[in-house]
Design a protein around this motif. Structure first.
Motif, PDB file in Angstrom:
ATOM      1  N   ASP A   1     -55.773-113.336-117.461  1.00 18.79           N
ATOM      2  CA  ASP A   1     -54.589-113.013-116.470  1.00 18.79           C
ATOM      3  C   ASP A   1     -54.656-112.157-115.219  1.00 18.79           C
ATOM      4  N   ALA A   2     -53.632-112.951-114.116  1.00 18.73           N
ATOM      5  CA  ALA A   2     -53.804-112.222-112.720  1.00 18.73           C
ATOM      6  C   ALA A   2     -53.198-111.097-111.994  1.00 18.73           C
ATOM      7  N   SER A   3     -52.872-110.893-112.692  1.00 17.99           N
ATOM      8  CA  SER A   3     -51.819-110.132-112.033  1.00 17.99           C
ATOM      9  C   SER A   3     -51.793-108.936-111.232  1.00 17.99           C
ATOM     10  N   ARG A   4     -53.203-108.123-112.234  1.00 22.50           N
ATOM     11  CA  ARG A   4     -54.186-107.343-111.045  1.00 22.50           C
ATOM     12  C   ARG A   4     -54.796-107.661-110.168  1.00 22.50           C
ATOM     13  N   TRP A   5     -55.532-108.293-109.729  1.00 22.92           N
ATOM     14  CA  TRP A   5     -56.121-108.692-108.955  1.00 22.92           C
ATOM     15  C   TRP A   5     -55.795-108.810-107.450  1.00 22.92           C
ATOM     16  N   PRO A   6     -56.789-108.600-106.525  1.00 19.67           N
ATOM     17  CA  PRO A   6     -56.609-107.904-105.595  1.00 19.67           C
ATOM     18  C   PRO A   6     -56.849-109.708-104.639  1.00 19.67           C
ATOM     19  N   PRO A   7     -55.684-109.701-103.030  1.00 16.00           N
ATOM     20  CA  PRO A   7     -55.746-111.327-102.528  1.00 16.00           C
ATOM     21  C   PRO A   7     -57.531-111.422-102.729  1.00 16.00           C
TER      22      PRO A   7
END
Length: 231
Positions: free
Chosen positions: A65-71
């Protein structure tokens, strides 16, 4: 599945641009994102990159789940980006642009030169001395030497001469047909981009209003006429 968006709402600050966007992309697949200006196409790419505010839904990359990953984490995970502005290092040579960012993997500067012979001829020229078409090729090459799993391209044919458009299309087709890299391409040239993609979506007012196999959309232009004014 390589990428999945589940009921995504996203925008900038409190402003919502995208609404209930759901899509999925398998490894090696290419998706065309079509629509008139201002409907949210670039915002969709930036949401995948983590450059917008996710207001609802989820962005999944691989098994995570990459929803909250920074760029920067998304880039390290394998999401490459070719912006509309190209963003090359204009003070560096073509070769330096490629070697400065290269990561280990099958895509090397030499492989980029094989894909774009124009760049091979100009490998020691500065970025500022390149034509617009050559700068676009370099921007694509620079994204490739990062060896991404997913390549996002924002209007890669904008402002290019027809002969250069054909070269870029052939190169993109080769990239995706070789497998290993999936792609999402925002483009105004609907007919051209449908030839090299597997699936297509049409956006209107931040929502997906049509989705189809690219071949089916190319064969029946009714949705293109309705939503884009393209015959």
């Amino acid at each position: 599945m390589l990428l999945r968006l589940d009921a995504v709402d996203a925008g900038y600050g409190d402003s919502a641009i995208l609404s209930q966007i759901s899509l999925s992309l398998a490894p090696g697949q290419a998706l065309a994102v079509l629509g008139r200006n201002g409907v949210g196409k670039t915002t969709l790419l930036k949401t995948i990159l983590g450059l917008t505010r996710l207001q609802a839904g989820r962005v999944l990359f691989g098994d995570a789940d990459a929803s909250r990953w920074p760029p920067e984490r998304r880039a390290r995970a394998g999401i490459g980006w070719v912006p509309q502005e190209r963003g090359i290092f204009r003070s560096l040579t073509v070769l330096e642009n490629l070697t400065a960012v290269a990561r280990p993997g099958p895509w090397t500067p030499e492989r980029v030169f094989a894909l774009f012979p124009r760049l091979a001829e100009d490998r020691h020229r500065g970025g500022e001395a390149l034509s617009g078409g050559e700068q676009q090729m370099l921007a694509i090459g620079r994204a490739l030497v990062l060896n991404p799993q997913l390549l996002l391209l924002d209007e890669p044919m904008e402002g290019l001469a027809p002969v250069i458009v054909d070269e870029v299309l052939r190169a993109l087709s080769d990239i995706f047909r070789a497998g290993g890299i999936a792609g999402i391409i925002v483009e105004q040239h609907a007919r051209k981009i449908l030839r090299i993609t597997d699936q297509a979506i049409i956006l209107e007012r931040g929502r997906i209003v049509h989705r189809a196999a690219s071949a089916d959309l190319a064969a029946d232009a009714t949705p293109l006429t309705r939503y884009l004014g393209v015959g």
